[in-house]
Write an enzyme that holds these catalytic residues in place. Structure first.
Site, PDB file in Angstrom:
ATOM      1  N   LYS A 206       0.893  -1.617  -0.260  1.00  0.00           N
ATOM      2  CA  LYS A 206       0.281  -0.539   0.186  1.00  0.00           C
ATOM      3  C   LYS A 206       0.849   1.642   0.221  1.00  0.00           C
ATOM      4  O   LYS A 206       0.623   2.566  -1.158  1.00  0.00           O
ATOM      5  CB  LYS A 206      -0.845  -0.266   1.444  1.00  0.00           C
ATOM      6  CG  LYS A 206      -1.810   1.173   1.188  1.00  0.00           C
ATOM      7  CD  LYS A 206      -2.730   1.276   2.099  1.00  0.00           C
ATOM      8  CE  LYS A 206      -3.615  -0.306   2.996  1.00  0.00           C
ATOM      9  NZ  LYS A 206      -4.960   0.272   3.646  1.00  0.00           N
ATOM     10  N   GLU A 212      10.640  -5.870   3.898  1.00  0.00           N
ATOM     11  CA  GLU A 212      10.846  -6.732   3.127  1.00  0.00           C
ATOM     12  C   GLU A 212      10.259  -7.435   1.495  1.00  0.00           C
ATOM     13  O   GLU A 212      10.447  -7.707   0.629  1.00  0.00           O
ATOM     14  CB  GLU A 212       9.592  -8.754   3.892  1.00  0.00           C
ATOM     15  CG  GLU A 212      10.178  -8.357   5.725  1.00  0.00           C
ATOM     16  CD  GLU A 212       9.234  -7.219   5.968  1.00  0.00           C
ATOM     17  OE1 GLU A 212       9.205  -7.972   6.983  1.00  0.00           O
ATOM     18  OE2 GLU A 212       8.563  -6.597   5.875  1.00  0.00           O
ATOM     19  N   GLY A 267      -5.301  -5.343   5.120  1.00  0.00           N
ATOM     20  CA  GLY A 267      -4.392  -5.983   4.527  1.00  0.00           C
ATOM     21  C   GLY A 267      -4.962  -7.533   4.460  1.00  0.00           C
ATOM     22  O   GLY A 267      -4.452  -8.321   3.437  1.00  0.00           O
ATOM     23  N   GLU A 353      -3.814 -12.779  13.620  1.00  0.00           N
ATOM     24  CA  GLU A 353      -3.609 -10.896  13.496  1.00  0.00           C
ATOM     25  C   GLU A 353      -5.113 -10.502  14.427  1.00  0.00           C
ATOM     26  O   GLU A 353      -5.106  -9.088  14.701  1.00  0.00           O
ATOM     27  CB  GLU A 353      -3.191 -10.774  12.663  1.00  0.00           C
ATOM     28  CG  GLU A 353      -2.511  -9.031  12.017  1.00  0.00           C
ATOM     29  CD  GLU A 353      -2.325  -8.942  10.935  1.00  0.00           C
ATOM     30  OE1 GLU A 353      -0.457  -9.610  11.322  1.00  0.00           O
ATOM     31  OE2 GLU A 353      -2.730  -8.488  10.155  1.00  0.00           O
ATOM     32  N   LYS A 512       8.511  -5.102  13.939  1.00  0.00           N
ATOM     33  CA  LYS A 512       8.382  -3.658  11.957  1.00  0.00           C
ATOM     34  C   LYS A 512      10.014  -3.038  13.129  1.00  0.00           C
ATOM     35  O   LYS A 512      11.127  -2.790  12.327  1.00  0.00           O
ATOM     36  CB  LYS A 512       7.277  -3.980  11.851  1.00  0.00           C
ATOM     37  CG  LYS A 512       7.067  -4.436  11.129  1.00  0.00           C
ATOM     38  CD  LYS A 512       6.004  -4.280  10.013  1.00  0.00           C
ATOM     39  CE  LYS A 512       5.378  -4.646   8.660  1.00  0.00           C
ATOM     40  NZ  LYS A 512       3.923  -3.630   8.188  1.00  0.00           N
TER      41      LYS A 512
END
Length: 549
Positions: A206, A212, A267, A353, A512
């Site tokens: 996005k 990654e 996502g 998640e 992250k």
């Protein structure tokens, strides 16, 4: 204790669990000849049999009371109406709009988003048709044969799962590959199977900044330009699913080949959007639209059916029942269809998640269990590995069994054997085998009393292990759409009852952030932040070995 645990519906279920804990499903079926009819539902060729669960009529009524107490009906309307129910990010949650038919009206901030949704779908059709019919070609004039999707998380798991599940509908001329891991092995092994002249790369990010994904995209770009000897080849061989037109242009991607999606699409809910471009390329846009139609059929069912006949609601409430009142920590998803081999992995992200949360919508720590661990493998492979734990282990592990009534590959008695195993496993989990039944078997085998006594404990199965069975006529795009949307809405039901936000993922973001801080140090640059002794030791070990190499 929290308001949820103190609530009347929760307390009623707690008291009921004590009573039902003494009951056995074997006896429930014996005394209720219409149990299957009462506890099963059908929708467009999809059958949900939830009769092999530790429930009675009273349990079912109490679970629905808990759903009503949670305001589930209102939350369903709020989601479909485009309200900002993702409160921590101030976003609407409208993956359902992606599969709504042309002409529908869905508003976000006063704007009907359906025009944009179908504009992107038309863009996907135009592009996928051109690739599939060969009118859109690579830099050297050859038609595309290899589609490489570069993404991670929902930008990889959804398209991968769907392409593998719908292989019987895939183009015989196109091959699909999915690169997600930043481990160089992932993309290096892919390079061994593709031809640069006939490869189309799809970069799904996005923001076009996902570490990654961009690392893999940069490596793919370097490989392509080296093989073809021309930087101009990037514009012919790369497309992007992104909102960052500046970054995609800098990368060298033609603006006409950038596909849009929106911040109201999470996502892990995005395979219905332009993230599904690999699916559309592989199975064709007509079949992709059948996938959307299957999702929409389940949306309509979820939105309109009463609680008593609502598949996602029932599955969600059964999961709450086991997680919160039986202390079940995990549940298994067991597809008896090799094409669904990636479905459990897809659900791992979707469920864990979404609902792997420890604070409620008000920011308060919860004092009750939320998401169970999701795991599974296709049958019958699992029967020869972990089913031992399901049958005789010390944990309660609810299970979902999924199976088609017809195979895409009829061959001898294979499918009859497959289904016999599927049905037998659910029956065995429910029935178990008593000491008396084992004793009778041993007597029939004329075992000595000594041998009988020694072996008997090992042959007893407790049974009373719950399961759902989902049967469908055949695994086609419409059915896969229904199944996927079914689990999406099941997750939503659980999140509403647990009073958590199922649509953010701050735990993912934290990892992250730390990785970004660590990377310069792993690369050997001066230390920029302090770490614990363990992390320092690991970094130093890596740097020492790298210097030796």
């Amino acid at each position: 204790m929290s308001n949820l645990i103190h609530s009347p519906a929760w307390q009623a279920l707690s008291a009921h669990k004590t009573a039902i804990g003494k009951q056995n499903m074997r006896e429930m079926f014996r005394t209720d000849p219409v149990r299957f009819d009462k506890f099963s539902l059908q929708l467009d060729g999809l059958l949900l049999d939830y009769s092999k669960n530790l429930i009675t009529d009273e349990t079912f009524a109490l679970l629905l009371d808990l759903a009503r107490q949670s305001g589930l009906g209102s939350w369903i309307m709020r989601m479909f109406n485009g309200e900002e129910i993702n409160t921590s990010e101030q976003r609407a949650v409208l993956h359902t709009a992606l599969r709504a038919p042309r002409g529908a009206k869905v508003f976000v901030d006063g704007k009907n988003v359906m025009h944009d949704v179908h504009r992107v779908l038309d863009h996907m059709r135009h592009f996928s048709d051109a690739v599939r019919n060969g009118s859109l070609r690579g830099h050297t004039g050859k038609p595309f044969r290899d589609i490489v999707n570069i993404g991670i998380g929902g930008s990889a798991l959804g398209p991968l799962m769907a392409c593998k599940a719908l292989k019987p509908y895939g183009s015989e001329r196109l091959n699909t590959y999915f690169v997600s891991n930043v481990d160089a092995t992932d993309i290096a092994e892919t390079f061994k199977h593709i031809d640069p002249e006939t490869t189309l790369f799809i970069v799904s990010s996005k923001t076009f900044t996902t570490q990654e994904t961009i690392a893999n995209a940069d490596s793919a770009r370097a490989w392509l330009t080296k093989q073809l000897g021309d930087e101009a080849s990037v514009a012919k061989h790369f497309v992007a699913i992104s909102t960052n037109l500046t970054a995609t242009s800098k990368f060298g991607i033609n603006p006409d080949n950038v596909f849009e999606f929106w911040d109201w699409v999470g996502g892990r809910y995005s395979l219905w959007s332009a993230i599904g471009l690999p699916i559309a390329l592989y199975i064709g846009m007509d079949n992709f639209e059948k996938l959307l139609a299957g999702g929409y059929a389940m949306d309509k069912h979820f939105r309109e059916e009463p609680f008593e006949r609502n598949m996602p609601l029932i599955m969600g409430m059964l999961s709450v029942w086991y997680a919160n009142f039986f202390d079940a920590a995990s549940y298994a998803v067991l597809p008896y269809d090799q094409y669904l081999q990636h479905f459990p992995a897809y659900l791992q992200q979707l469920e864990m998640e979404s609902n792997g949360k420890r604070v409620d919508r008000d920011g308060h720590a919860v004092d009750y269990a939320t998401q169970m661990v999701v795991w599974g493998e296709p049958g019958t492979n699992g029967q020869h590995s972990f089913y031992q734990l399901l049958h005789q282990g010390t944990h309660m592990i609810p299970a979902d069994f999924l199976a088609p009534l017809a195979s895409h590959n009829p061959m001898g008695e294979h499918h009859a054997m497959l289904l016999s195993n599927c049905f037998a496993q659910t029956e065995a989990l429910m029935l178990g085998k008593t000491a008396e039944e084992v004793h009778a078997e041993f007597v029939a085998q004329e075992l000595s009393d000594e041998a009988l006594e020694a072996l008997l404990p090992y042959k007893v199965f407790p049974g009373n292990r719950p399961s759902n069975t989902l049967l469908f006529d055949k695994l086609d795009p419409h059915t896969l759409g229904m199944l996927t949307a079914l689990y999406e809405h099941k997750v939503f039901v659980q999140g509403v009852v647990w009073n958590i936000n199922s649509f953010d993922q701050w735990g993912v973001e934290f990892g992250k952030q730390l990785a970004g801080k660590l990377l310069p140090e792993i690369q050997g640059k001066p230390r920029i932040s302090p770490h614990d002794a363990s992390t320092n030791g690991l970094i130093n070990r890596y740097l020492k070995v790298r210097r030796i190499q």
